[in-house]
Structure formats: structure tokens, C-alpha cells
Design a protein around this motif. Structure first.
Motif, PDB file in Angstrom:
ATOM      1  N   VAL A 279      38.729  42.755 -10.777  1.00 21.77           N
ATOM      2  CA  VAL A 279      37.787  42.463 -11.865  1.00 21.77           C
ATOM      3  C   VAL A 279      37.137  41.109 -11.646  1.00 21.77           C
ATOM      4  N   CYS A 280      37.947  40.121 -11.309  1.00 21.84           N
ATOM      5  CA  CYS A 280      37.434  38.771 -11.071  1.00 21.84           C
ATOM      6  C   CYS A 280      36.453  38.764  -9.902  1.00 21.84           C
ATOM      7  N   GLY A 281      36.815  39.500  -8.817  1.00 19.97           N
ATOM      8  CA  GLY A 281      35.954  39.534  -7.642  1.00 19.97           C
ATOM      9  C   GLY A 281      34.624  40.204  -7.911  1.00 19.97           C
ATOM     10  N   VAL A 282      34.633  41.311  -8.655  1.00 18.00           N
ATOM     11  CA  VAL A 282      33.393  42.017  -8.972  1.00 18.00           C
ATOM     12  C   VAL A 282      32.483  41.132  -9.819  1.00 18.00           C
ATOM     13  N   ILE A 283      33.072  40.480 -10.850  1.00 17.02           N
ATOM     14  CA  ILE A 283      32.267  39.595 -11.713  1.00 17.02           C
ATOM     15  C   ILE A 283      31.721  38.424 -10.908  1.00 17.02           C
TER      16      ILE A 283
ATOM     17  N   GLN B  39      44.548  33.538 -25.843  1.00 17.32           N
ATOM     18  CA  GLN B  39      44.488  34.613 -24.852  1.00 17.32           C
ATOM     19  C   GLN B  39      43.091  34.733 -24.245  1.00 17.32           C
ATOM     20  N   GLU B  40      42.087  34.656 -25.098  1.00 19.05           N
ATOM     21  CA  GLU B  40      40.720  34.774 -24.599  1.00 19.05           C
ATOM     22  C   GLU B  40      40.372  33.603 -23.690  1.00 19.05           C
ATOM     23  N   ASP B  41      40.886  32.439 -24.011  1.00 19.08           N
ATOM     24  CA  ASP B  41      40.627  31.269 -23.179  1.00 19.08           C
ATOM     25  C   ASP B  41      41.251  31.437 -21.796  1.00 19.08           C
ATOM     26  N   ILE B  42      42.494  31.915 -21.761  1.00 24.19           N
ATOM     27  CA  ILE B  42      43.173  32.148 -20.476  1.00 24.19           C
ATOM     28  C   ILE B  42      42.422  33.195 -19.662  1.00 24.19           C
ATOM     29  N   ARG B  43      42.068  34.294 -20.324  1.00 25.81           N
ATOM     30  CA  ARG B  43      41.379  35.393 -19.638  1.00 25.81           C
ATOM     31  C   ARG B  43      40.015  34.926 -19.110  1.00 25.81           C
ATOM     32  N   ALA B  44      39.287  34.186 -19.935  1.00 24.08           N
ATOM     33  CA  ALA B  44      37.962  33.728 -19.526  1.00 24.08           C
ATOM     34  C   ALA B  44      38.044  32.801 -18.321  1.00 24.08           C
ATOM     35  N   LYS B  45      39.017  31.909 -18.303  1.00 19.98           N
ATOM     36  CA  LYS B  45      39.165  30.988 -17.178  1.00 19.98           C
ATOM     37  C   LYS B  45      39.524  31.724 -15.894  1.00 19.98           C
ATOM     38  N   LYS B  46      40.195  32.863 -16.029  1.00 21.94           N
ATOM     39  CA  LYS B  46      40.655  33.590 -14.843  1.00 21.94           C
ATOM     40  C   LYS B  46      39.573  34.481 -14.247  1.00 21.94           C
ATOM     41  N   ILE B  47      38.775  35.159 -15.094  1.00 17.78           N
ATOM     42  CA  ILE B  47      37.881  36.185 -14.551  1.00 17.78           C
ATOM     43  C   ILE B  47      36.397  35.888 -14.728  1.00 17.78           C
ATOM     44  N   LEU B  48      36.030  34.932 -15.586  1.00 18.19           N
ATOM     45  CA  LEU B  48      34.612  34.706 -15.859  1.00 18.19           C
ATOM     46  C   LEU B  48      34.094  33.448 -15.165  1.00 18.19           C
TER      47      LEU B  48
END
Length: 735
Positions: A162-166, A226-235
Motif C-alpha cells: 500500500v505504501c509503495g503504490v501510494i 491511530q490515524e497519525d501512525i497510519r498516515a506517517k507510515k503510508i502517506l
């Protein structure tokens, strides 16, 4: 290798070069020797004779890359929608690692502007041939993956993919100088934020129906984390604050009215944990903290007023200051723990404490805080403060400055403090001169030197007076040849400046008849003083003096400290055992009512008694017809004590006199301020003048607009300023 341009067979060279390019973009192993040879081939084509072949090389490369990406697209599509994410990511990972670094060397300037570097060309072809056709299904699958992760509460199984595609959405236009994130935002970020907003809104709605405010805030706080962690990882990093804002808008801002309503009960019950959860949620919203600050200010004000309550006892000054300090300390800790010392809430505490300290029980009556605080300091600095160590006194005095800072009418405090300091110094009742000076230094740090100028002068006078007394006694000894100059008594004089000390004039209408035992001492000192200082005038304030008498007529000796008038009255009994009040008043040249007041203290402590029947000794009030009798049966456990004089007690009329004195000083201060302002400005409108006067006086007191107007009118009458002919609302300075 020769660098000289030569004739090159493009078809043959490109055929060899094409194989190497294919190896590069498929991440095949290309030997270094082959790699170097291909660079030579590229150079030869770009400088070929008779015509450079760079443009043809560029076009062939473009066709080759387009075909390669088309083949990859077919392969990705063949994997099916279920594996679209993985297959796309695999193709991108391979393609993006290819090192296509040779560029164009077209001789046409216009062509150079239109053509991209080979690396940029490769990314552009990927965008057009791969990403554009697949963007909808790709983004749809990405949003489903993220949604599944949110619902599951864990990390997605394909998080790296997911991170790579984004990341590919950003990378395909990263070479642009402007708008490098346009595509990422258009095809992914905007749909992602829209889907996230819908999810947050549904979750907030469900939580409101199933939980209380505590659980709701806990869940929102967890969700933001949770959203902060997720955003830092994939966005992309630019999306991180947008995700948080989206979540806050849907889960906090949309329900802020309800949260503000719940906050009132939280503050009323002082639920620290709930407030700790609420504070960070509201902090980022525009005016999110405003209602919370207002509610806290109101709550602290209410609790402060309840704490000081109705102050009626003799120790009300202690209750007032210590209750205020308790309130201040309590809510200071709450603000530190809950609101992380946020200055908005510190300001709320200051505003609430100022409202409590300056509260007036009746609108027309001045606030009692200045007087009570001065009494509190007096109680600590006087010798009567028992059971308290010097360290505790120092600590309490330091803390009292906290209350002092909130006092609006600091000039009233200064007046009361000066009066009480004068009594402590004159009657030698100070616990410690070091503590006295330290307290004045604290006041100076808070309000400036001008505020404590007179207090410093009082200490200077005491020091100068001690030196003067030493010199006086030395002069007596030096001039004494036959002991004729010996005073026969201990005699100490304080010479005080009239402008520095808040001392009242003697209450008696006529000159007080000094006891014969003191006449020689007074005359000797006056002679000495006038010899030292020519042209100075001494005014004796006998009502502020005291003397120490030794009683030798009783079964045991007593050493008693009394006021001058009481001492003079007792000395009359050296010639008799009983004396009418009227005769004593005539002898001392005191008004009968004044003598009765001083005699009452001696009767109350039973040194004197009334010449009545024994049963009536304690009944009725003294008058000028009362006969005073020396009490030969007097007994006291203490052999050394003080008789409190009537004029030493703080009477209501002294408080009223202090307030009148402050009002007079304020009028003079305001008039001086107005003259200073007008002298520098020459011409000023009424409202501007009032504002400047308020600004200059706010350090020590807050004058009313009415008082300022009266001072302006007084200065107009005195012809310091005048109204301008053009406007009655404008003043000019009269030079």
C-alpha cells in the motif's frame, strides 16, 4: 575511444544499445564493460557525422519504453483485480529502479524545451500508459485496504505494498518544479480524505449513541493517534496534517457544542482526567478553548468567593490571604496537570483571582483586600507572631506577593502598609529588620522603586536616628563636668521626616504638659539638635511615644511599657494615691475625653481602679468626675509587660482616614499625570487623554472615569489646560 565525430550506422548501434536498455529496465545483470561500451555508443550517436542522431535515439528510446510499459500493463491486468495491487507494485518496483540517465542533445532549441530527460520521460510514460488506465481500480482497492485496517484496528497485511503504490503516485511527477503533488492529490488524497471523513462521521455518530462523554473522548483520542501512525507510515508527509484536521472536524468540531456543554459539568466537578482528554481535542479548533476558558474562570471565581466567605473574625486577614493562596495553588496545579500551563488558562486563573481579590461586598465601598493583606503582613512581621519560625515567616511573606499582584488598589495597600510599618518601627515591634527590608524589596520588584520610596526613607530615618542618639549621649558625656548634664533616665528620640512617615498630629487641642521627669531630657535634646542642624524645626508627637516605668510600690517590682499620656498619668500618682479625672486632665493639659480613653486602659488592666464600691468597680464607663485610685493590691504573673493604648488599636476612623488620604493622593497623582501628558502632547482629544491617564496609573490603581473628569476640570480651573475654541472635546496645554 575517439571523441572525434564520425559516421555511425544507427540501426546497428541502436540494435546493440536496445538490448542493454532492456537489461537495465528489467534489472538484468549488465557487465560493467558492456555498460561502458553502451555509453560510448550513446556519445557516438549524439555527435555523429554528418548529422547528430540524438533526436532519433531519443524517439527510439521513447517508443521502446512505451512498448515496455504497455507490456507491463497487459501483465498486470492479466493477474486480475484481486492481485492488482501486488502486481502493480511489483511492476513499479522493477521499473522505478532502472537507471535511465542519458538525455537529449538536440541542436534545436525549441526541441530542447519540449523534450524531457530520459528518467523523466520514463516516469511520464508510466503515468500515461500504466497509472492513468489503472488509477480508479487502484485507488478503490487502496481505500478498501485502509478501511479494513481501520475497522480491524491493526496494520494491513499489505502495508508495504500500500505504501509503495501510494508512493508511486508522488514519484511519477516528483521531477516537476511546480505542482509535483497535483496528481497524487487528485487521484488519491482527495478521495482518501473524503472516504476518511465519511468513516469518522459514522464512527462519531455510533459512539454518541452508545457511550458517555468520557468513552467518546477516549475513543476519539485513540482514533487520532491511530490515524497519525497510519498516515506517517503510508502517506506523503503533506497529507499527515490534513488527515488529522479531517478527523478533528468530523469527530470534534461537528460535536463541539455538546462537548462544551459537557465541559461545564467536568469543570464544576473538577474531573481532571476528562478535562485532560478534552483539552487537546478542543485546542486545535478555532475558538475551541474559548467557552472552556470562560467556564473555568467563572468556576474559580465562584470557588474563590466561597473560600473568603464572610470575613468577620479578628483573624479575617489571615483567613483571607491564606484562603486565596489555597485557591490559587489548587487551580495552578490543575492548570499544570490538565492544561499543560497553557497561557490562556493561566490568564483565566489570573482573571478569576483578580475578580475575587478586588470583589466589593457593596458597590460604593472599596475592596477590603489591600487593608487585609497589609494586616496579614503586619501580623507576620510583628513580634507577636508566635510559633512560627523565621523560614516560615519568609515563605508566607513571599507567597503574599502572589495575592498582592492581583490587588488593583495597590496605593491603598501601600498606605495601610506604611502606617503599620511606622507603628512597628516606632514601637520597636518588628520581628526582624532583615525580614522588613526583604519584604520591601519584594514590593519594589513588583511595583518599582517609586512605590517603596517612602518605605525606604522610613528605614533611613531609623538608622540616622540611632546614630543621632549615640552622638547626643556622647555630647552629654563630653560636656558633663559635674554630672549636671546627666538625664537620669534612658532617653531615645526618633527624628522622622514629615513627608516620609504617615503620622497623624496630636489629638489634644492644646499643648501637652510633659512630665517633669522628661522636661530636662527634651530640652537637652532640642538644644543639641538645633546646634547640629540650623533652621530645622522639631514637632514632638507625644501621642506616638512610649515609656517604660518601674513599679516599686507593690509587693514585687514590675516593668511596664505604656504610652506617653498613660505614663504622665501614672507619674501624677507619685504625689498622691487618688486623683479625679478632671484634675488629671487639667494637670496634663489634655481634653477630659482624651484622658478618660487613656485611663480606661489602665483601669482595664487593674493598675488603677475607680474609687467606687468594690461591687461596682467593673461597672459603668469612666467620665471626668471619676476618681482614679492606685491599686496597691495589683498582681500579675509577668513582671514585664505592655499596656495597649487606646490610640494604638486600629479604629474604624483610622481606616476611613486612610481611604480619604488615598483619594487625596490619587487626585494629585492624576492631575500631575494629566499635566505631564498635555505638556508633551500639547493638543489632545478627551478620550485619548483619558486612555493615556489610565495607562500611566494602572500600575498602582485603577481610577474611575469620573475621577479623571473631575481632575481635568480642576486643571482647567487652575489654568493648566484649556478647551480648544474649535471643539469642547479637545484640550490644549497652557504654557
Amino acid at each position: 575511444m575517439s571523441l572525434k565525430p564520425r559516421n555511425v550506422d544507427f540501426g546497428q548501434t541502436w540494435g546493440v544499445l536496445q538490448e542493454t536498455v532492456k537489461g537495465v529496465i528489467t534489472l538484468a545483470d549488465v557487465p560493467r564493460a558492456t555498460w561502458n561500451d553502451r555509453f560510448s555508443d550513446v556519445y557516438s550517436l549524439c555527435v555523429a557525422y554528418p548529422e547528430p542522431l540524438a533526436d532519433r535515439l531519443y524517439n527510439e528510446t521513447k517508443i521502446f519504453l512505451s512498448k515496455h510499459v504497455d507490456e507491463l500493463w497487459i501483465r498486470v491486468r492479466s493477474q486480475g483485480e484481486n492481485n492488482l495491487l501486488q502486481s502493480y507494485y511489483g511492476a513499479w518496483k522493477q521499473y522505478s529502479q532502472a537507471e535511465l540517465i542519458y538525455g537529449t542533445s538536440s541542436t534545436n532549441a525549441n526541441d530542447c524545451q519540449e523534450q524531457m530527460e530520459i528518467g523523466e520521460l520514463g516516469l511520464d510514460i508510466w503515468k500515461r500508459n500504466m497509472l492513468e488506465p489503472l488509477k480508479k481500480p487502484l485507488v478503490s482497492i487502496l481505500l478498501d485496504e485502509i478501511q479494513a485496517d481501520r475497522i480491524g484496528g491493526g496494520q494491513p497485511t499489505t502495508s508495504d505494498i500500500v505504501c509503495g503504490v501510494i508512493e508511486s503516485f508522488v514519484a511519477v511527477e516528483a521531477y516537476k518544479l511546480k505542482g509535483e503533488l497535483d496528481m497524487y492529490q487528485e487521484i488519491f488524497e482527495n478521495p482518501f480524505l473524503e472516504a476518511s471523513g465519511d468513516f469518522y462521521a459514522r464512527e462519531a455518530s455510533d459512539l454518541l449513541q452508545l457511550s458517555d462523554v468520557t468513552h467518546y473522548m477516549e475513543r476519539v483520542t485513540w482514533r487520532l493517534g491511530q490515524e497519525d501512525i497510519r498516515a506517517k507510515k503510508i502517506l506523503h508527509h503533506s497529507s499527515i496534517p490534513k488527515v488529522r484536521i479531517c478527523c478533528e472536524q468530523k469527530m470534534v468540531a461537528a460535536h463541539v457544542v455538546w462537548l462544551h456543554a459537557e465541559a461545564e459539568l467536568m469543570i464544576e466537578q473538577e474531573r481532571k482526567r476528562d478535562l485532560s482528554l478534552l483539552y487537546p481535542l478542543l485546542k486545535t479548533l478555532t475558538n475551541g478553548l474559548g467557552p472552556l476558558v470562560q467556564k473555568l474562570t467563572k468556576h474559580i471565581t465562584q470557588k474563590g468567593l466561597e473560600a473568603i466567605g464572610t470575613l468577620q473574625s479578628d483573624n479575617c486577614h489571615i483567613q483571607f490571604v491564606e484562603s486565596m493562596l489555597d485557591v490559587h495553588n489548587k487551580y495552578t496545579k490543575l492548570i499544570e496537570e490538565v492544561f499543560k500551563r497553557d497561557q490562556v488558562f493561566v490568564g483565566a486563573l489570573d482573571k478569576a483571582c483578580a475578580a475575587v481579590v478586588n470583589n466589593r461586598s457593596q458597590n460604593r465601598q472599596p475592596a477590603r483586600a489591600p487593608e487585609l493583606l497589609a494586616k496579614y503582613c503586619d501580623s507576620l512581621l510583628k513580634k507577636s507572631a508566635k510559633g512560627i519560625s523565621e523560614i516560615e515567616i519568609e515563605d508566607k511573606l513571599t507567597k503574599s506577593i502572589t495575592v498582592f499582584k492581583y490587588v488593583d488598589d495597590k496605593d491603598i495597600f501601600q498606605k495601610f502598609y506604611a502606617r503599620m510599618l511606622a507603628k512597628r518601627l516606632i514601637h520597636q515591634q518588628s520581628q526582624s529588620m532583615d525580614a522588613e527590608e526583604a519584604m520591601i524589596d519584594r514590593l519594589k520588584q513588583t511595583c518599582g522603586y517609586e512605590f517603596t520610596n517612602k518605605l525606604h526613607r522610613m528605614f533611613t530615618d531609623m538608622s540616622v536616628s540611632m546614630d543621632l542618639n549615640t552622638k547626643f549621649l556622647k555630647t552629654l558625656r563630653d560636656n558633663d563636668n559635674d554630672n549636671s548634664n546627666q538625664l537620669g533616665i534612658g532617653f531615645i528620640v526618633y527624628v522622622l521626616q514629615a513627608g516620609a512617615w504617615p503620622l497623624s498630629l496630636p489629638p489634644s487641642p492644646g499643648p501637652f504638659h510633659v512630665p517633669q521627669q522628661l522636661e530636662k531630657s527634651i530640652q537637652s535634646f532640642e538644644k543639641f539638635y538645633h546646634g547640629q542642624f540650623n533652621g530645622r524645626k522639631l514637632t514632638w508627637l507625644h501621642h506616638l511615644c512610649q515609656g517604660e516605668l518601674k513599679f516599686n510600690y507593690l509587693k514585687k517590682s514590675y516593668l511596664v511599657t505604656v504610652q506617653t499620656y498613660q505614663m504622665a498619668l501614672l507619674l501624677l500618682f507619685e504625689q498622691c494615691d487618688k486623683l479625679p479625672c478632671r484634675d488629671a486632665a487639667v494637670s496634663l493639659r489634655l481634653a477630659p475625653d482624651q484622658l478618660v480613653k487613656h485611663a480606661a486602659s489602665l483601669v482595664d488592666c487593674k493598675i488603677l481602679k475607680r474609687n467606687d464600691n468594690d461591687d461596682d468597680n467593673a461597672a459603668g464607663e469612666l467620665d471626668e468626675d471619676t476618681v482614679l485610685v492606685l491599686n496597691f493590691d495589683y498582681y500579675n504573673k509577668r513582671t514585664k509587660f505592655r499596656v495597649t493604648g487606646a490610640l494604638q488599636r486600629d479604629a474604624p476612623h483610622e481606616t476611613e482616614a486612610t481611604h480619604r488620604s488615598v483619594d487625596d493622593d490619587r487626585k494629585l497623582y492624576l492631575q500631575a499625570a494629566i499635566v505631564r501628558i498635555m505638556k508633551s502632547r500639547k493638543l489632545l482629544r478627551h478620550n485619548q487623554l483619558v486612555q493615556e491617564v489610565l495607562g500611566q496609573s494602572k500600575v498602582t490603581f485603577a481610577p474611575s472615569i469620573g475621577m479623571i473628569k473631575k481632575c481635568i476640570e480642576a486643571l482647567i480651573d487652575k489654568q493648566y489646560i484649556e478647551r480648544t475654541p474649535n471643539s469642547a472635546d479637545e484640550y490644549s496645554y497652557v504654557a
